[in-house]
Design a protein around this motif. Structure first.
Motif, PDB file in Angstrom:
ATOM      1  N   THR A 133       1.113  -0.900  -0.101  1.00  0.00           N
ATOM      2  CA  THR A 133      -0.258   0.269  -0.133  1.00  0.00           C
ATOM      3  C   THR A 133       0.570   1.193  -0.482  1.00  0.00           C
ATOM      4  N   PHE A 169       1.256   5.218  -1.915  1.00  0.00           N
ATOM      5  CA  PHE A 169      -0.122   6.306  -2.718  1.00  0.00           C
ATOM      6  C   PHE A 169      -0.012   6.049  -4.179  1.00  0.00           C
ATOM      7  N   GLU A 170      -0.516   5.510  -5.286  1.00  0.00           N
ATOM      8  CA  GLU A 170       0.302   5.064  -6.317  1.00  0.00           C
ATOM      9  C   GLU A 170      -0.140   6.773  -6.963  1.00  0.00           C
ATOM     10  N   ASP A 171      -0.269   8.254  -6.733  1.00  0.00           N
ATOM     11  CA  ASP A 171      -0.440   8.998  -7.718  1.00  0.00           C
ATOM     12  C   ASP A 171       0.525   9.637  -7.041  1.00  0.00           C
ATOM     13  N   GLN A 172       1.004   8.984  -6.043  1.00  0.00           N
ATOM     14  CA  GLN A 172       2.124  10.578  -5.859  1.00  0.00           C
ATOM     15  C   GLN A 172       3.621   9.947  -6.735  1.00  0.00           C
ATOM     16  N   GLU A 215       7.884  11.496  -3.230  1.00  0.00           N
ATOM     17  CA  GLU A 215       7.263  11.984  -2.076  1.00  0.00           C
ATOM     18  C   GLU A 215       5.965  10.631  -1.107  1.00  0.00           C
ATOM     19  N   THR A 261       8.984  11.465   1.053  1.00  0.00           N
ATOM     20  CA  THR A 261       9.131  12.406   2.210  1.00  0.00           C
ATOM     21  C   THR A 261       7.476  12.433   3.112  1.00  0.00           C
ATOM     22  N   LEU A 262       6.672  11.817   2.226  1.00  0.00           N
ATOM     23  CA  LEU A 262       5.579  11.541   3.505  1.00  0.00           C
ATOM     24  C   LEU A 262       5.813  10.661   5.029  1.00  0.00           C
ATOM     25  N   LYS A 267       6.402   8.098 -10.874  1.00  0.00           N
ATOM     26  CA  LYS A 267       4.772   7.549  -9.790  1.00  0.00           C
ATOM     27  C   LYS A 267       4.841   6.184  -9.738  1.00  0.00           C
ATOM     28  N   GLU A 300       2.843   3.047 -11.161  1.00  0.00           N
ATOM     29  CA  GLU A 300       3.998   2.397 -12.248  1.00  0.00           C
ATOM     30  C   GLU A 300       5.071   1.482 -12.007  1.00  0.00           C
ATOM     31  N   GLU A 360       7.556   0.812   0.223  1.00  0.00           N
ATOM     32  CA  GLU A 360       6.262   0.307   1.477  1.00  0.00           C
ATOM     33  C   GLU A 360       7.521   0.123   2.654  1.00  0.00           C
ATOM     34  N   MET A 372       9.512   3.267   2.775  1.00  0.00           N
ATOM     35  CA  MET A 372       8.619   4.265   3.507  1.00  0.00           C
ATOM     36  C   MET A 372       9.192   3.734   5.639  1.00  0.00           C
ATOM     37  N   LYS A 426       4.297  19.626   1.293  1.00  0.00           N
ATOM     38  CA  LYS A 426       4.113  17.931   1.729  1.00  0.00           C
ATOM     39  C   LYS A 426       2.588  18.151   2.100  1.00  0.00           C
ATOM     40  N   TYR A 456       0.155  10.153  10.913  1.00  0.00           N
ATOM     41  CA  TYR A 456       0.092  11.224  10.648  1.00  0.00           C
ATOM     42  C   TYR A 456      -2.393  11.433  10.802  1.00  0.00           C
ATOM     43  N   LEU A 501      -7.114   4.952  -7.911  1.00  0.00           N
ATOM     44  CA  LEU A 501      -5.246   4.745  -7.045  1.00  0.00           C
ATOM     45  C   LEU A 501      -5.490   5.059  -6.029  1.00  0.00           C
TER      46      LEU A 501
END
Lengths: 247, 645, 409
Positions: free
Chosen positions: A91, A93-96, A100, A103-104, A144, A147, A157, A160, C242, C262, C395
């Motif tokens: 899991t 974040f597929e759109d990022q 990013e 960074t999250l 992204k 992809e 993951e 992360m 961010k 978060y 997504l």
């Protein structure tokens, strides 16, 4: 050695079905532990309880030197206290982008105001680059996440999780969907990580567990059936009964 | 005065009947009759009424109608029927007596007071009229406007009454009049107590005037003969201003200076750009104006006005009371006690009425929401056009009534037809739009909203903006009334029954039929259901059609009592969603519980704050928002895997 | 080498320059300061449209970026309008009352002025005392503070209750819709203190200002343009950093964001409140141009329209929200204003005043079904941005997550 996580006497039931039944479990500050058990043994529920997704009906869960009770904390507070979780399916974040995503996860203040004011410093960029390199995604930073291949997402993951710098890592079937070579790398990485922090691996694959070469806890019907080295538990008659069917 | 008259009447009625004809009486009292006045004519009218002459009623009626005249030639009384050039005459027995020119006749023109006396006397005749309908009409007119004069004739007529229903009615009315107008307090108290905790509005209407009060201010003790309801305390029972106004009205204290009067006085005494030594430009504060006025007072230019201190002193020097207009304390005590026990029973009945009201509102919400409970609850599809489906159902009813004039038949045709129309609309919508948006609830919400505004506008274009009639059959008009407090209109009962029918139908469909089984299977696990040979596409289509069809039927039901406009459904859509959310999604019992709770809650708030139904809705929504804090999944929550978390 | 925020988001610069150019053109063509080519009422329409674009920006942030489909933001918009409207109406009435009392025999006292104002404003609802909520209406700074504070506070309390109990997806939408309805019904009452269904009127007249409507209209037009530009800049900065990353993550998979540490609820609350305040500011600029506000403005349907504009413009991109709001609302006023030519058909005439709603509704369904990127998708096509091939999978697992066709590669 003092325990990092102490779970004692935890019981939880859904509509009368006892998913976890008086479970007691503890893990040290820097320890690798594998949890095995048949389907419905309560492995996922156990992780849900530790990470705060499910609140138990009874029992206590404490964490850290000051034995903070996790039961009163929300998921995000538990994560900030230092418990990271890797899900079975990747899991991210597929759109990022990969950057990013990392960074999250990067260890930093999590409040909205702090995040609003946050700007990437040189140290952060170095750290992201290092993490990406560690999991072999150095060339994919601007891409992204959606992809990436399945295996790459798994690695992302894990990166992360490392970026979060947790003290306790809960890993759900990390090797699922990985090639043999990737599995070996995963094993090495987990053993490496466990030198400095506690890692709990939930796994079905016995070969994978054997390579981890660590203490094993066997769950059955929501309670601990046996605990010890893999050889020790595989000789245990109860474990054999459960795994080979009662007969 | 009235009391005296009543006494007189009773007295005369008690006299033995004299065998005199109406003509004799009139002739004997010709002087009195021709110059009739309210004060003097009483005995004559009473004598006529008591004469026993069947012509008396005829004479009295004619007299009241200004159709009684005096023939100038012989001074005899005749009945007149005016025509083009004079009068057709009849004698007092009703027989034809020829014609006369206008100049030959003196018309008797009794004044209003006399006519009133005649009318009262006539009551006795109508109360004993052979026609029961006229007797009933007379009773009703007395009940509507009770007068002391009616008591005696009413009493007299009871014994002669043959119709049992009218007999009971007369007896009740006699008690009601007695408790108000009987000269004897003992009789009145007996009458009051004879009712017990009767719930009739007429009884309360008779008791309440007994307890009417007036407010008085007195310097010392209240007058000895006054029947004090309660002493009043300024600050608690009445404000200082009200109390002072009482004093002023009773001329016990001088009026206070109003701001307006002060202003006028100041303007009147304006001289040389200053008033009382204060410059005009400085009079823009109240304190400056007060100072100017005080200066004028000292100068004697304006009358002294009561100062605050004087007003306070005046208030302290007086006492205030509520005084019963009814003089006898025994009567007021009995009336108070009777009203109190009635009040308790009324409160209980009102609670029952409220519960019935809440139940009928709940069944409306349930009807409106049951279709949603299926589409939103079971399928997870949020259909903002649900309200328009309800509207379409109502319009279907309207169109059917255009072609089928018989209301009963038209409703019976409209119900299935509305189902068919909205079923078709629902299936079309599912096929064209919703099918592509499963698992995307927010997009479904917006897309169906698009359909909703399009449908609403189309309906508006077709049927216009004014409300269209959807008339319920005559047998649904009126209300089932248990007593004067509890009433349920038949239409609400019908809707309640309809809601029950749907609940049963839905339970039967889901639990007892193949379709229900397949619906449940597809809801719980579409993949597994598909592998068992169930076609989820077909099931989804049918389920959605079913939910929409029920909305159509609900539309017919709602259209029977609400205004049928293109915005009919919009008024119900939010409440319907609330019903489903509060009740718990995915469960028909949840919709029922939600409807009951929302209906009940809304009625209770309306009861507590009856003047303001808008506020009731506001509070209800606030309550729902708070309720979701306690039970985020609704009253009847599914747990575990079925909840889909 | 770090790229600055503006160079990373070229669309911001393009947008701001277009907005500036637009404002300048209209000013030069206006009746107030320019050549008089554009009527004042049309400048009003444009100014109002800019305010609607501002509200749409807020909606895009909360829905397009964070996946919270709020159906209550027009309520905050209207509340902002009410707050500024109270001052406008009070001050304007005061001006009139003072002027009329000045002709009296005695100089007016403060009480007489106050009573005069109350009679003027509340005569229609039969109230004779100034309602408590008008306590600050005499002061522009206080009432301006309320424009921000009251809707902000309402959003904070409501959001706290809703997010705390983890109400998400359509449930949240319905709940916000209910909130809007509750507020509207409350304001419809005569004793709500805000003149019931009469609403506040005469708001286009600025108190103590003698300039003509032509000029005042332009002032509001400029203020609206400035507010829109500033908000666009601020939101673009927020979503580029961010914070934007976090809220997009919440949109697609909020459980995962929680496990990263978060507090999802705080973020949602923050966004909900921030966007409520932005909507309120938009409303405070809108209603003086509209001249009148009444509780019908809070109808739940208005908030759904806001979502419709964002969707038609293309959610998840700020310029999409602006384009959608401007396009649909201008088109809507063109069609409903009776200026669109009727189309004669064989069996009758297609009158756009009657059928525009139908067209809007159906085109909205079409956009949802066939072009989830909305008008913004056209820009993607121009820029040769393509949707990723995800075999139809969205997504993320959440209700608000982007669909395959909404995403860009």
């Amino acid at each position: 050695m003092t325990a990092l996580l102490e779970v004692s006497g935890v019981t939880v039931s859904f509509d009368g079905f006892r998913a976890i039944n008086n479970l007691t479990f503890s893990i040290g500050m820097a320890e690798l532990r594998a949890i095995i058990g048949p389907n419905g043994a309560g492995k996922s529920t156990f992780m849900d309880i530790v990470t705060g997704k499910t609140k138990p009906d009874a029992g206590s869960v404490t964490f850290g030197e000051r034995s903070v009770s996790l039961l009163k904390l929300t998921e995000s507070e538990i994560a900030r206290a230092g418990i990271g979780r890797k899900f079975q399916r990747p899991t991210v974040f597929e759109d990022q982008t990969v950057t990013e995503n990392l960074t999250l996860a990067l260890r930093a203040a999590r409040s909205p105001w702090a995040v609003l004011a946050w700007r990437a410093k040189a140290a952060d960029q170095t750290r992201i680059a290092a993490l990406a390199a560690q999991v072999g995604l150095a060339d994919h930073l601007p891409r992204k996440a959606g992809e990436l291949s399945h295996g790459q997402k798994q690695w992302l993951e894990i990166a992360m999780l490392l970026a979060q710098e947790p003290r306790l890592l809960l890993v759900d079937e990390p090797a699922a969907g990985m090639t043999l070579a990737e599995r070996e790398r995963t094993t090495d990485l987990l053993v490496e990580i466990a030198r400095t922090r506690a890692v709990v691996v939930v796994e079905h694959d016995m070969e994978f567990v054997r390579r981890l070469n660590c203490r094993v806890t066997v769950l059955h019907e929501g309670a601990v059936l046996a605990e010890g080295s893999l050889d020790h538990v595989t000789k245990n008659q109860d474990v054999i009964d459960v795994y080979l069917g009662r007969g | 005065m009235r009391l005296v008259l009543a006494c007189l009447l009773t007295l005369i009625c008690a006299l033995p009947l004299r065998a005199e004809t109406a003509a004799d009486i009139l002739t004997a009292n010709a002087e009195l009759v021709t110059k009739a006045s309210r004060q003097t004519i009483g005995p004559v009218i009473d004598a006529l009424a008591a004469s026993g002459d069947p012509a008396a009623a005829l004479v009295l009626e004619a007299w009241a109608d200004k159709r009684l005249g005096l023939r100038k030639s012989d001074g005899g009384f005749v009945l007149l029927t005016p025509d083009a050039d004079g009068y057709a005459l009849r004698d007092l027995a009703g027989a034809d007596a020829g014609r006369a020119a206008k100049s030959e006749i003196t018309e008797l023109k009794p004044n209003a007071g006399v006519r009133g006396l005649i009318a009262t006397a006539l009551v006795q005749f109508t109360l004993s009229d052979p026609d029961p309908a006229r007797r009933r009409a007379a009773l009703e007119s007395i009940a509507k406007d009770p007068k002391p004069e009616a008591l005696a004739p009413l009493r007299a007529s009871i014994a002669l009454e043959t119709d049992p229903a009218l007999f009971a009615q007369k007896q009740r009315l006699e008690r009601l009049l007695t408790l108000r107008f009987d000269p004897s307090s003992a009789e009145r108290i007996k009458a009051i107590n004879s009712f017990g905790a009767d719930l009739g509005l007429d009884l309360r209407g008779a008791l309440n005037p007994l307890l009417a009060t007036t407010r008085i201010a007195v310097a010392g003790d209240p007058p000895a003969d006054s029947n004090i309801a309660r002493p009043l305390k300024t600050g608690r029972d009445l404000t200082d201003t009200e109390a002072y106004d009482l004093l002023v009205a009773a001329k016990l204290a001088p009026a206070r200076l109003t701001l307006e009067a002060q202003r006028t006085a100041l303007v009147a005494n304006l001289s040389g750009g200053a008033v009382g030594g204060i410059a005009l430009a400085d009079l823009n504060t109240q304190t400056a104006r007060d100072r100017a006025y005080t200066a004028l007072e000292t100068a004697g230019a304006v009358p002294q006005a009561a100062t605050d201190d004087e007003a306070t002193a005046a208030l302290a020097a007086h006492r205030f009371y509520d005084i019963y207009t009814e003089a006898d304390p025994a009567v007021t005590t009995a009336a108070t006690a009777a009203l109190k026990s009635i009040g308790q029973k009324v409160a209980a009945m009102q609670a029952a009425d409220l519960a019935l009201d809440a139940m009928s509102l709940a069944s409306i919400y349930f009807l409106a929401a049951i279709g949603l409970a299926i589409t939103f609850g079971v399928m997870g599809v949020i259909n903002m056009a649900h309200g328009e489906f309800i509207t379409m159902g109502a319009y279907t009813g309207y169109v059917v009534q255009l072609y089928v004039p018989d209301y009963t038949a038209s409703i019976l045709i409209a119900l299935p037809l509305a189902f068919a129309v909205t079923f078709a609309a629902g299936v079309t919508m599912e096929r064209l739009v919703i099918r592509h948006l499963y698992k995307r609830p927010l997009e479904t919400l917006l897309a169906t909203f698009g359909i909703s505004i399009a449908l609403q506008q189309i309906l508006k274009n077709v049927f216009g903006t004014q409300a269209r009639p959807l008339t319920s059959p005559a047998w649904l008009d009126g209300a089932l009334s248990l007593n004067d407090v509890v009433q349920v209109s038949y239409i609400r009962i019908a809707i309640f029954v309809l809601a029950l029918l749907f609940l049963t139908f839905f339970l039967w469909l889901m639990k007892r039929t193949r379709l229900g089984l397949e619906v449940r299977a597809v809801t719980q696990n579409p993949t597994m259901a598909a592998s068992m040979g169930i076609n989820p596409d077909r099931i989804n289509m049918l389920t959605f059609g079913l939910g929409s069809g029920i909305a159509g039927i609900a539309g017919v039901a709602i259209g029977l009592f609400a205004k049928v406009t293109s915005e009919l459904g919009t008024d119900y859509i939010v409440q319907s969603f609330m019903t489903v959310v509060v009740g718990g999604v995915g469960n028909i019992w949840g919709a029922l519980a939600g409807a009951t709770m929302i209906g009940g809650f809304q009625k209770v708030i309306e009861f507590l704050n009856p003047s303001n139904t808008l506020a009731a809705q506001t509070y209800m929504i606030l309550f729902i928002i708070l309720f979701i804090q306690i039970r985020p999944r609704g009253i009847i929550a599914l747990r575990g895997r079925a909840a889909g978390d | 080498m770090r790229k600055t925020f503006l160079t990373r988001s070229p669309s911001v610069l393009i947008f701001l320059s277009l907005l500036a150019l637009f404002t300048l053109t209209i000013t030069l063509a206006s009746q107030g300061y320019g050549a008089g080519l554009v009527s004042t009422s049309f400048v009003k329409t444009l100014g109002k449209t800019l305010c609607l674009c501002l509200a749409a920006l807020a909606m895009d942030l909360v829905w397009g970026y964070a996946g919270i489909l709020s159906l209550g933001h027009m309520a905050f918009f209207a509340l902002g309008g009410y707050m500024i409207g109270m001052w406008l109406m009070y001050a304007r009435t005061e001006e009139i009352v003072v002027a009329s009392l000045a002709n009296g025999d005695l100089p007016a006292t403060a009480q007489e002025i106050g009573q005069g104002i109350v009679t003027q404003i509340f005569g229609v609802v039969g109230a004779s005392d100034l309602p408590l909520i008008w306590g600050a209406a005499h002061s522009l700074p206080l009432q301006l503070a309320l424009v921000v504070a009251l809707p902000g506070l309402l959003a904070l309390v409501f959001g706290w209750l809703a997010f705390r109990s983890r109400v998400t997806g359509v449930y949240l939408s319905i709940l916000t819709q209910a909130m809007t309805l509750a507020l509207a019904l409350y304001l419809f009452q005569n004793d709500s203190g805000l003149r019931g269904n009469n609403g506040l009127s005469g708001l286009q007249n600025l108190p103590y200002v003698t300039a003509s409507q032509d000029v005042v209209t332009l002032w509001f037009f400029w203020a609206s343009a400035a507010a829109l530009g500033l908000t666009y800049l601020m939101l673009a900065w927020i979503v580029a950093g961010k914070f934007g990353s976090v809220i997009r993550a919440i949109r697609d998979d909020e459980a995962r964001v929680r496990f990263l540490g978060y507090s999802v609820e705080s973020y949602k609350l923050f966004l909900f409140t921030l966007t409520a305040i932005l909507s309120a500011i938009a409303g405070a600029l809108y209603y003086p141009q509209a001249g009148i506000i009444n509780p019908a403005e809070l109808a739940p349907i208005a908030s759904i329209y806001l979502a419709v504009w964002v969707a038609i413009g293309g959610r998840g991109r700020l310029y999409g929200a602006v384009i959608g709001a401007a396009f649909v609302s201008l088109l809507s006023s063109w069609f409903t204003g009776g200026r669109a030519p009727s189309i004669p058909l064989g069996f009758g005439t297609l009158n756009w005043v009657d059928w525009w709603q139908v067209l809007l509704g159906l085109s909205f369904v079409a956009v949802t079904l066939f072009a989830p990127k909305g008008i913004g998708g056209l820009f993607d096509r121009l820029a040769h941005v393509r949707a990723p091939d995800r075999k139809g999978a969205p997504l993320g697992p959440d209700d608000g997550s982007l669909q395959e066709r909404e995403a860009t590669e």
